[in-house]
Write an enzyme that holds these catalytic residues in place. Structure first.
Site, short mmCIF file in Angstrom:
data_model
loop_
_atom_site.label_atom_id
_atom_site.label_comp_id
_atom_site.label_asym_id
_atom_site.label_seq_id
_atom_site.Cartn_x
_atom_site.Cartn_y
_atom_site.Cartn_z
CE LYS A 52 30.19 53.28 21.53
NZ LYS A 52 29.32 53.37 20.33
CD GLN A 96 29.89 55.54 17.32
OE1 GLN A 96 30.05 54.44 17.87
NE2 GLN A 96 29.21 56.50 17.90
CG ASP A 119 25.37 49.54 18.40
OD1 ASP A 119 25.45 49.94 19.59
OD2 ASP A 119 26.04 50.02 17.47
N1 GUN Z 1 25.87 56.86 17.71
C1 GUN Z 1 25.25 57.38 18.79
N2 GUN Z 1 24.93 56.39 19.65
C2 GUN Z 1 25.34 55.24 19.11
C3 GUN Z 1 25.28 53.88 19.53
O1 GUN Z 1 24.76 53.51 20.59
N3 GUN Z 1 25.84 52.98 18.67
C4 GUN Z 1 26.39 53.34 17.48
N4 GUN Z 1 26.88 52.38 16.72
N5 GUN Z 1 26.45 54.58 17.06
C5 GUN Z 1 25.93 55.53 17.87
#
Ligand code: GUN
Length: 290
Positions: A52, A96, A119
């Site tokens: 990311k 995350q 998110d």
């Molecule tokens: N863990 C798995 N997928 C995601 C996501 O889309 N966002 C976040 N913050 N954590 C994740």
């Protein structure tokens, strides 16, 4: 059979975002800035967050990575979130998941200001999504919608079967595909671990979204000819022939399912890269909303 190429599509989207960022900079406007909080050192999470941050660099965003130790208290994490909420430099941020067991995930997600919740996990944004109001869509379902749109996969009136009811993928996917208009208007069945006779249900599906997290779960005998397959799974499976010691497997047994499919996403290179592109898109939106 057409491969829904998430790698190429995400690259196209990142190109579009990079052009928009260059335009913002030219006009002397603020550069979008995404922050990510990572608690602990889970291998997969570190890989995802790293990807990311790298994607931010690629499109010209600013990025900040806050790496906190696994024994960080809930209180300390909430304080970091409050700091990001109040920092005008930061347009959007993510925490995350998964978080260490001693931290209440729901409490953490509710602490993120809805305007910075790129998110789309905050109840306010989930509610807006359910009511078909403009908001940040969760990145993985958003990426799947974008893939279906760009490859012109018809969803109106189709039988869609979603396997898995997670808050991150399955549940929002079922909401988005049943909403009015394109991409949507589908008849959606949301299935899960308590579903009886799943095979009879998937065999009737025009589109299957597999998001249950079990490697190669969906096999050729469970699908009909002409099906569209969206594989959200990404599980590390031990593989001694690989330098890393593992290979990445989807929730779909590609070898037996792909000969029957009209459209199918590969793993890796399908849904995964789309998730990152859509997170960037949400961050651009957060920045331009200000
Ligand atoms: N863990 C798995 N997928 C995601 C996501 O889309 N966002 C976040 N913050 N954590 C994740």
């Amino acid at each position: 059979m057409t491969i829904l190429d998430g790698k190429k599509t995400s690259s196209d989207i990142k190109g579009e975002i990079a052009i928009a960022v260059a335009e913002l900079k030219k006009q002397g406007k603020k550069t979008p800035h995404l922050a990510a909080i990572l608690v602990g050192s889970d291998g997969a999470s570190m890989t995802y967050v790293g990807a990311k941050v790298k994607a931010c660099d690629l499109v010209g965003f600013e990025s900040t990575l806050l790496e906190l130790p696994a024994d960080t208290t809930e209180e300390a994490l909430l304080l970091q979130i409050e700091n990001l909420n109040n920092n005008p430099e930061i347009d959007g941020f993510i925490v995350q998941l998964p978080l260490p067991k001693h931290i209440d995930e729901q409490k953490v997600l509710m602490a993120v200001h809805p305007d910075k919740d790129v998110d789309g996990f905050h109840p306010t944004n989930v509610g807006k999504m359910a009511l078909e109001l403009p908001t940040f869509l969760p990145a993985t379902p958003y990426g799947i919608m974008e893939l279906l749109e760009r490859y012109k996969v018809e969803t109106s009136g189709k039988n869609v079967v979603v396997i898995g009811r997670s808050h991150i993928v399955g549940r929002p996917m079922s909401i988005l595909l049943s909403q009015k208009g394109a991409v949507g208007d589908a008849t959606v069945t949301l299935t899960h671990s308590r579903t009886k006779n799943l095979k009879a249900i998937t065999q009737e599906a025009d589109i299957i979204v597999a998001a249950l997290g079990i490697a190669e779960f969906l096999t050729g005998d469970m699908v009909k000819e002409g099906v569209t397959i969206i594989d959200v799974g990404i599980t590390r499976v031990a593989d001694a022939t690989k330098k890393s010691g593992f290979r990445l497997a989807g929730d779909v047994d590609f070898a037996s399912v792909s000969p029957k499919a009209d459209f199918i996403t590969p793993v890796p290179g399908g849904v995964g890269p789309m998730t990152i592109a859509m997170l960037l898109k949400n961050t651009l939106l957060a920045c331009s909303r200000k």
